[in-house]
Design a protein around this motif. Structure first.
Motif, short mmCIF file in Angstrom:
data_model
loop_
_atom_site.label_atom_id
_atom_site.label_comp_id
_atom_site.label_asym_id
_atom_site.label_seq_id
_atom_site.Cartn_x
_atom_site.Cartn_y
_atom_site.Cartn_z
N LEU A 98 60.32 64.32 46.16
CA LEU A 98 60.89 63.45 45.36
C LEU A 98 60.82 61.99 45.70
O LEU A 98 60.50 61.21 44.90
N LEU A 99 60.99 61.70 47.01
CA LEU A 99 60.56 60.35 47.46
C LEU A 99 59.29 59.73 46.89
O LEU A 99 59.09 58.68 46.83
N THR A 100 58.15 60.84 47.21
CA THR A 100 56.75 60.21 46.82
C THR A 100 56.39 60.63 45.37
O THR A 100 55.35 60.65 45.06
N LEU A 101 57.48 60.77 44.40
CA LEU A 101 57.29 61.21 43.40
C LEU A 101 56.26 62.29 42.83
O LEU A 101 55.46 62.51 41.99
N GLY A 102 56.42 63.50 43.97
CA GLY A 102 55.47 64.59 43.70
C GLY A 102 54.11 64.53 44.40
O GLY A 102 53.50 65.66 44.46
N LEU A 103 53.74 63.20 44.91
CA LEU A 103 52.32 63.34 45.56
C LEU A 103 52.56 64.22 46.82
O LEU A 103 51.47 64.63 47.17
N PHE A 104 53.49 64.42 47.48
CA PHE A 104 53.49 65.21 48.50
C PHE A 104 53.20 66.66 48.28
O PHE A 104 52.73 67.46 49.16
N LEU A 105 53.19 67.20 47.01
CA LEU A 105 52.32 68.49 46.57
C LEU A 105 51.09 68.55 46.95
O LEU A 105 50.58 69.57 47.38
N PHE A 106 50.45 67.52 46.95
CA PHE A 106 49.05 67.41 47.47
C PHE A 106 48.84 67.96 48.81
O PHE A 106 48.04 68.58 49.16
N VAL A 107 49.88 67.51 49.68
CA VAL A 107 49.81 67.76 51.11
C VAL A 107 50.03 69.20 51.25
O VAL A 107 49.27 69.84 51.98
N ILE A 108 50.88 69.61 50.33
CA ILE A 108 51.31 71.04 50.57
C ILE A 108 50.17 72.04 50.25
O ILE A 108 49.86 72.98 50.91
N ASN A 109 49.34 71.76 48.89
CA ASN A 109 48.26 72.41 48.71
C ASN A 109 47.22 72.44 49.55
O ASN A 109 46.62 73.52 49.94
N ALA A 110 46.76 71.21 50.21
CA ALA A 110 46.20 71.15 51.54
C ALA A 110 46.44 72.04 52.71
O ALA A 110 45.43 72.77 53.25
N VAL A 111 47.67 72.22 53.00
CA VAL A 111 48.21 72.89 54.14
C VAL A 111 47.96 74.52 53.68
O VAL A 111 47.61 75.18 54.62
N ILE A 112 48.15 74.67 52.37
CA ILE A 112 47.90 76.15 52.07
C ILE A 112 46.43 76.46 52.18
O ILE A 112 45.96 77.59 52.75
N ILE A 113 45.29 75.54 51.79
CA ILE A 113 44.23 75.96 51.99
C ILE A 113 43.76 75.89 53.31
O ILE A 113 42.82 76.74 54.03
N LEU A 114 44.10 75.20 54.25
CA LEU A 114 43.96 75.26 55.69
C LEU A 114 44.48 76.51 56.22
O LEU A 114 43.91 77.05 56.97
#
Length: 116
Positions: free
Chosen positions: A60-76
């Motif tokens: 929420l604080l990053t306006l949804g941009l943290f979802l990119f980090v979550i996707n990268a963690v899923i790939i890793l």
């Protein structure tokens, strides 16, 4: 569009994405890409909702941009689980996630399916 067709399209998208990101991302064979597509489907269905829930304030604080980090963690995480799939680091995992999502969307739209 059926589950099997989506898995096949995701496997093809993973192979194409690997070709585009050649030195940093490696998939040994199409069978490995199919296994990767299945593992990503399971991780996105089971692990990703929990990560989104636990990191909701940051998202929420990053306006949804943290979802990119979550996707990268899923790939890793998928790279740790699937033998024959290698990603050189976090930023390559993030780029792989973005490119694969775009290619997957294009391929599903070309196949006449909906992206829901």
């Amino acid at each position: 569009m059926g589950f099997l067709v989506r898995i096949l399209v995701s496997a093809l998208a993973a192979m194409l994405t690997t070709y585009l990101l050649k030195p940093a991302v490696k998939i040994d064979s199409f069978v490995t890409a199919l296994i990767l597509a299945l593992v990503l489907a399971l991780l996105n269905a089971l692990v990703k909702p929990l990560l989104v829930l636990f990191t909701f304030p940051v998202t929420l604080l990053t306006l949804g941009l943290f979802l990119f980090v979550i996707n990268a963690v899923i790939i890793l995480l998928a790279a740790k689980i699937v033998p024959g799939f290698k990603v050189d680091g976090f930023w390559w995992a993030m780029l792989f996630s973005i490119v694969m999502t775009i290619i997957n969307s294009i391929m599903i739209n070309l196949a006449g399916g909906s992206n829901d």
